[in-house]
Design a protein around this motif. Structure first.
Motif, PDB file in Angstrom:
ATOM      1  N   LYS B 459       0.854  -1.201   0.000  1.00  0.00           N
ATOM      2  CA  LYS B 459       0.000   0.000   0.000  1.00  0.00           C
ATOM      3  C   LYS B 459       0.892   1.255   0.000  1.00  0.00           C
ATOM      4  N   ALA B 460       1.909   1.253   0.856  1.00  0.00           N
ATOM      5  CA  ALA B 460       2.793   2.418   0.950  1.00  0.00           C
ATOM      6  C   ALA B 460       3.494   2.696  -0.386  1.00  0.00           C
ATOM      7  N   ALA B 461       3.788   1.625  -1.131  1.00  0.00           N
ATOM      8  CA  ALA B 461       4.477   1.789  -2.417  1.00  0.00           C
ATOM      9  C   ALA B 461       3.627   2.540  -3.431  1.00  0.00           C
ATOM     10  N   ARG B 462       2.305   2.512  -3.218  1.00  0.00           N
ATOM     11  CA  ARG B 462       1.418   3.191  -4.171  1.00  0.00           C
ATOM     12  C   ARG B 462       0.961   4.558  -3.669  1.00  0.00           C
ATOM     13  N   MET B 463       1.444   4.933  -2.488  1.00  0.00           N
ATOM     14  CA  MET B 463       0.970   6.197  -1.896  1.00  0.00           C
ATOM     15  C   MET B 463       1.840   7.392  -2.279  1.00  0.00           C
ATOM     16  N   ALA B 464       1.247   8.554  -2.243  1.00  0.00           N
ATOM     17  CA  ALA B 464       1.996   9.780  -2.516  1.00  0.00           C
ATOM     18  C   ALA B 464       2.871  10.105  -1.299  1.00  0.00           C
ATOM     19  N   PRO B 465       3.964  10.835  -1.516  1.00  0.00           N
ATOM     20  CA  PRO B 465       4.817  11.165  -0.371  1.00  0.00           C
ATOM     21  C   PRO B 465       4.067  12.003   0.651  1.00  0.00           C
ATOM     22  N   GLY B 466       4.519  11.910   1.895  1.00  0.00           N
ATOM     23  CA  GLY B 466       3.875  12.721   2.927  1.00  0.00           C
ATOM     24  C   GLY B 466       3.648  11.926   4.199  1.00  0.00           C
ATOM     25  N   PRO B 467       3.053  12.566   5.199  1.00  0.00           N
ATOM     26  CA  PRO B 467       2.872  11.939   6.511  1.00  0.00           C
ATOM     27  C   PRO B 467       2.019  10.671   6.473  1.00  0.00           C
ATOM     28  N   ASP B 468       1.023  10.624   5.559  1.00  0.00           N
ATOM     29  CA  ASP B 468       0.166   9.443   5.505  1.00  0.00           C
ATOM     30  C   ASP B 468       0.959   8.193   5.122  1.00  0.00           C
ATOM     31  N   ARG B 469       1.849   8.388   4.156  1.00  0.00           N
ATOM     32  CA  ARG B 469       2.670   7.250   3.710  1.00  0.00           C
ATOM     33  C   ARG B 469       3.582   6.792   4.849  1.00  0.00           C
ATOM     34  N   PHE B 470       4.185   7.742   5.539  1.00  0.00           N
ATOM     35  CA  PHE B 470       5.059   7.392   6.664  1.00  0.00           C
ATOM     36  C   PHE B 470       4.257   6.693   7.769  1.00  0.00           C
ATOM     37  N   ALA B 471       3.002   7.124   7.952  1.00  0.00           N
ATOM     38  CA  ALA B 471       2.164   6.492   8.974  1.00  0.00           C
ATOM     39  C   ALA B 471       1.885   5.038   8.610  1.00  0.00           C
ATOM     40  N   THR B 472       1.690   4.786   7.324  1.00  0.00           N
ATOM     41  CA  THR B 472       1.455   3.406   6.873  1.00  0.00           C
ATOM     42  C   THR B 472       2.699   2.552   7.106  1.00  0.00           C
ATOM     43  N   LEU B 473       3.859   3.131   6.770  1.00  0.00           N
ATOM     44  CA  LEU B 473       5.104   2.385   6.975  1.00  0.00           C
ATOM     45  C   LEU B 473       5.351   2.135   8.472  1.00  0.00           C
ATOM     46  N   MET B 474       4.994   3.120   9.272  1.00  0.00           N
ATOM     47  CA  MET B 474       5.153   3.000  10.722  1.00  0.00           C
ATOM     48  C   MET B 474       4.266   1.872  11.259  1.00  0.00           C
ATOM     49  N   GLN B 475       3.061   1.779  10.685  1.00  0.00           N
ATOM     50  CA  GLN B 475       2.130   0.717  11.065  1.00  0.00           C
ATOM     51  C   GLN B 475       2.760  -0.654  10.759  1.00  0.00           C
ATOM     52  N   ALA B 476       3.395  -0.725   9.612  1.00  0.00           N
ATOM     53  CA  ALA B 476       4.067  -1.979   9.224  1.00  0.00           C
ATOM     54  C   ALA B 476       5.191  -2.304  10.200  1.00  0.00           C
ATOM     55  N   GLU B 477       5.962  -1.281  10.555  1.00  0.00           N
ATOM     56  CA  GLU B 477       7.081  -1.521  11.465  1.00  0.00           C
ATOM     57  C   GLU B 477       6.570  -1.956  12.844  1.00  0.00           C
ATOM     58  N   GLU B 478       5.432  -1.393  13.262  1.00  0.00           N
ATOM     59  CA  GLU B 478       4.835  -1.797  14.540  1.00  0.00           C
ATOM     60  C   GLU B 478       4.514  -3.297  14.512  1.00  0.00           C
ATOM     61  N   LEU B 479       3.957  -3.752  13.376  1.00  0.00           N
ATOM     62  CA  LEU B 479       3.616  -5.179  13.244  1.00  0.00           C
ATOM     63  C   LEU B 479       4.877  -6.032  13.347  1.00  0.00           C
ATOM     64  N   LEU B 480       5.897  -5.629  12.563  1.00  0.00           N
ATOM     65  CA  LEU B 480       7.146  -6.405  12.479  1.00  0.00           C
ATOM     66  C   LEU B 480       7.871  -6.457  13.823  1.00  0.00           C
ATOM     67  N   ILE B 481       7.911  -5.315  14.498  1.00  0.00           N
ATOM     68  CA  ILE B 481       8.719  -5.219  15.714  1.00  0.00           C
ATOM     69  C   ILE B 481       7.875  -5.383  16.983  1.00  0.00           C
ATOM     70  N   THR B 482       6.856  -4.541  17.152  1.00  0.00           N
ATOM     71  CA  THR B 482       6.130  -4.544  18.430  1.00  0.00           C
ATOM     72  C   THR B 482       5.213  -5.762  18.560  1.00  0.00           C
ATOM     73  N   GLN B 483       4.496  -6.084  17.498  1.00  0.00           N
ATOM     74  CA  GLN B 483       3.562  -7.212  17.613  1.00  0.00           C
ATOM     75  C   GLN B 483       4.250  -8.577  17.437  1.00  0.00           C
ATOM     76  N   ASP B 484       4.953  -8.740  16.314  1.00  0.00           N
ATOM     77  CA  ASP B 484       5.512 -10.073  16.004  1.00  0.00           C
ATOM     78  C   ASP B 484       6.966 -10.243  16.451  1.00  0.00           C
TER      79      ASP B 484
END
Lengths: 310, 523
Positions: B459-484
């Motif tokens: 999803k992030a790969a298809r998003m325009a630059p900006g805070p929303d894209r970073f928020a999506t990537l941050m969500q992914a990192e939360e899954l990778l690190i904090t959850q799993d």
């Protein structure tokens, strides 16, 4: 004698063939490939590269291809250093290793013969003890210790010599001093001990006693009889020593940043650069077997008791 | 006698004049650096490492170059560019310049260069990089399409339109990378493989190749045809391929090297006391991989427990010692992206988690190993972690070290429980760290798989630059690190350089550790 030399020479071919064949297959057993890195190459990219270098073919096919090219004098491309072929790197670096080796061996030989003879003549005196103690140090201290110690003293503390480099750099010929001293040290030690023992043995032999009885001077006895007789073990040591000093300069080349073949030998093994490993193995094997061959011939010239008849 | 003395005087004077002329270094002086290794190649399309990159920046210039302070894109061969409204097309306006042999460089040269780079026959090791950005590149490189599939269009002699695979905000910086290099096709055609020899060399960078003695040195001198030649101050740069860090560090101390790009671990303490020791955060992370498919690490509670029982502060202070920064997430902090907080450290909680997973006080924990490649530094870190787990959790782990290529094979094949790893970002965007862990990814040696994570990265790969894209990537990192907690981040790297900035100007520390020589000058 000519017939003997020719037959011995022919004998080198199967030896080299066996070394090359074994090396070819053994190096492939090492885990990991030439294109492995922290950033793994995607499958498609790896396939393209393997196709380019025929690494996608069966191993036997690769071996036959390699031997065929070798007979034509083609050592193939380096998988790591892609701008030139293996032969280019060997032609560029072998003379450097040879020069360093020859000078080191020469220094080891001169110092070894001199101190060995002196130790024998002054047996069990402080002269003998001093030289032999130095020789023991030479045998027991590894090169990777001698080199950095010399560098610390002469380059970093005294600032008399450049730390490293080669003769065509800023440091010029001064760059040779420390690597030569480091590399020649163990060989000097071996030659000195060998020659001392050998001189002592010859001095006790019957023909020297006869020469003394004839009233020859010590100088004449030493130069005419003892040196020739006592040099046989040293000469037979020189062949392997030359091969060893040229092929074994790897550590010294690394420490003193000498652009010799040894650095490629080490790096190609780490890089799994198969053609370059093979190229260096071929060169080192040739040096080794040819030096042994030459020593065999010289041995007979120095010692008439050795027969060329087989 | 007088005549002889006079002649002798003249000869000696002439000799000293010649010698002094030979030694003259011109206006800017000679700059010597340790480049770490013999380059694999000077052909920018065949290279893949840091030493090669340093030489590339001197000899070539792509559409954009690097800013010496920020390592972000500045005009290079292209004097300006424009993004389309949806961020998927960049139109580059090229400057009118030539190769070092006077042959003009046009938009057609750029297009043909990229076609060469991506051709399956050339088998370029870094062809995957342009394929991440350039439309049609992956298909062409795989042999599934011809060069026409590439999203590159020559609008006119000096205008080039480049179509991206999506609205990639970090794409512009990527064009400074050597895999987007423009090469002198006319010279390559003429000399073949030998085009990189000093006699045949043609480039478009601030410098041109002067000499190349394998395993000894490479020297470059200013390129008189470079468009910004007045900005180039150095009169010669010498690259030394020194692999032994102790040798090169000694050379630096002895004044034989002007820029030393690393310091041997056991000499960091003494180096830190000097004012020419320059430490800077790097876009790179040191972490341990858990084999997510192997028992007991298929249980996230075990992974979390082990990670929470390691004191990172003590690790960077007592073991690594160079000022590394403790890490609890995989992405180092960067402009606009703070990174996740992660799990932190909590020994009591770790014990509870381990007990919950069936190993109270470490009892019954299977015999596992930490795999690392042979290096004193990695060994010290592994020993520290082994000790921490023993003291804090009561579990014993063994250490296994392997030679580099053997270690890589073992890791790739999944023949390990825990393995050390490090990752240096290719560009300044969280994606360079996060897209490694998508299911089945080439670099996903943890064998981590979470469809939700994959979806967020796509999803992030298809998003325009900006805070929303970073928020999506941050969500992914939360899954990778904090959850799993698929991996255990340990610290963010720092770069260590030794250079006397009182003597040399134009050298600036930055997170990419990129230092274009064009800007360096003698004060």
């Amino acid at each position: 004698m000519g017939r003997y030399i020719f037959k011995r020479f022919l004998g080198l071919i199967p030896t080299l063939f066996i070394i090359i064949t074994l090396s070819f297959f053994i190096i492939r057993f090492a885990p990991g490939g030439p294109f492995d890195s922290e950033k793994k190459l995607p499958k498609q990219i790896l396939e393209n590269i393997e196709k380019k270098y025929h690494l996608d073919e069966p191993l036997v096919m690769q071996y036959l291809r390699y031997m065929g090219n070798l007979l034509k004098g083609d050592l193939g491309p380096s998988l790591r250093y892609q701008d030139h072929d293996v032969s280019f790197y060997i032609v560029q670096t072998l003379p450097v290793s040879l020069l360093l080796g020859v000078i080191s061996l020469f220094v080891a030989l001169i110092l070894g013969l001199f101190t060995g003879a002196l130790s024998a003549l002054k047996r069990n005196t402080w002269v003998d003890y001093t030289f032999m103690s130095i020789a023991v140090l030479g045998i027991s201290i590894p090169l990777f210790v001698t080199g950095p110690i010399l560098m610390l003293i002469f380059a970093l503390v005294l600032k008399w010599l450049p730390t490293s480099g080669w003769i065509n750099g800023r440091g010029g010929w001064a760059t040779l001093i420390m690597p030569v001293l480091t590399l020649s040290f163990p060989y000097y030690a071996n030659i000195a001990r060998l020659f001392r023992a050998s001189v002592l043995e010859v001095l006790q032999s019957d023909y020297i006693r006869t020469a003394r009885a004839k009233g020859l001077s010590v100088r004449a006895i030493m130069l005419r009889h003892v040196f020739k007789g006592a040099s046989i073990p040293v000469v037979s040591y020189l062949g392997p020593a030359f091969a060893g000093i040229v092929t074994g300069s790897v550590v010294v080349e690394q420490i003193f940043r000498i652009p010799g073949l040894g650095r490629y030998f080490v790096q190609s093994a780490f890089n799994r650069d198969y053609p370059l490993i093979m190229g260096t193995v071929v060169v080192y094997s040739v040096i080794l077997v040819v030096m042994n061959f030459i020593v065999d011939i010289f041995y007979g010239i120095l010692d008439p008791r050795v027969s060329y008849k087989d | 006698m007088k005549k002889i003395l006079l002649s002798l005087f003249i000869v000696l004077s002439l000799f000293s004049l010649i010698v002094s002329c030979g030694q003259s270094q011109g206006k800017g002086g000679e700059f010597i650096l340790n480049n770490g290794a013999e380059p694999e190649s000077l052909d920018p399309h065949l290279i893949s490492g840091v030493p090669e990159h340093r030489i590339y920046m001197a000899l070539f210039e792509g559409l954009v170059a690097y800013d010496p302070k920020t390592a972000t894109a500045v005009p290079g061969l292209a004097e300006s560019w424009e993004f389309s409204d949806d961020n998927t097309v960049i139109t580059f306006k090229l400057r009118q310049t030539t190769w070092s042999d006077g042959v003009p460089i046009t938009a057609e040269t750029v297009k043909k260069s990229w076609e060469r780079m991506l051709s399956p026959e050339l088998a370029a090791p870094y062809a995957w990089f342009p394929a991440m950005f350039l439309k049609g590149a992956a298909e062409y490189n795989a042999g599934d399409a011809g060069p026409d599939a590439l999203g590159v269009e020559v609008v006119d002699k000096y205008t080039l339109k480049v179509e991206l695979v999506g609205p990639l905000p970090y794409a512009l910086d990527a064009f400074a990378h050597y895999s987007f290099a423009v090469v002198p096709l006319h010279a390559i055609e003429k000399y073949g493989k030998e085009w990189t020899s000093p006699d045949n060399f043609v480039g478009n960078g601030p410098f041109v190749l002067e000499t190349w003695e394998p395993q000894n040195k490479i020297t470059v001198v200013p390129n008189p045809k470079y468009w910004d030649k007045d900005a180039v101050k150095l009169s010669r740069v010498v690259y030394l391929p020194i692999e032994d860090n102790n040798t090169s560090y000694n050379m630096y101390l002895n004044g034989e090297i002007d820029w030393q790009t690393t310091v041997p671990t056991d000499r960091i303490k003494e180096a830190k006391l000097r004012d020419d020791y320059i430490k800077n955060p790097q876009l790179a992370t040191y972490y341990y991989i858990f084999n997510n498919t192997k028992k007991p690490f298929d249980d996230p509670r075990v992974r979390k427990a082990l990670s929470m029982a390691v004191n990172r502060q003590e690790l960077v202070e007592r073991v690594t010692q160079a000022g590394q920064i403790t890490a609890y997430g995989i992405v180092p902090p960067m402009t606009g992206y703070k990174g996740v907080k992660g799990l932190g450290e909590d020994v009591e909680k770790a014990k509870a988690l381990l007990a919950e997973a069936g190993y109270p006080n470490g009892e019954g924990f299977p015999e596992v190993e930490i795999l690392y490649n042979t290096s004193e530094g990695h060994q010290k870190i592994a020993e520290f972690i082994q000790q921490q787990w023993k003291v804090n959790l009561g579990i014993n782990v063994k250490l296994t070290n392997q030679e580099w290529k053997t270690y890589l094979t073992t890791r790739r094949e999944g023949q390990f429980y825990i393995a050390r790893a490090g990752w240096v970002g290719d560009y300044q965007d969280p994606n360079t760290f996060l897209d490694m862990f998508v299911t089945g990814g080439d670099m996903n040696d943890a064998f981590y798989s979470n469809p939700q994570y994959d979806e967020l990265i796509h999803k992030a790969a298809r998003m325009a630059p900006g805070p929303d894209r970073f928020a999506t990537l941050m969500q992914a990192e939360e899954l990778l690190i904090t959850q799993d907690h698929a991996i255990m981040p340990l610290y963010f790297y720092v770069t260590i350089n030794m250079i006397d900035t009182n003597k040399w100007g134009g050298w600036y520390p930055n997170v990419m550790d990129i230092h274009p020589l064009k800007n360096i000058y003698k004060k």
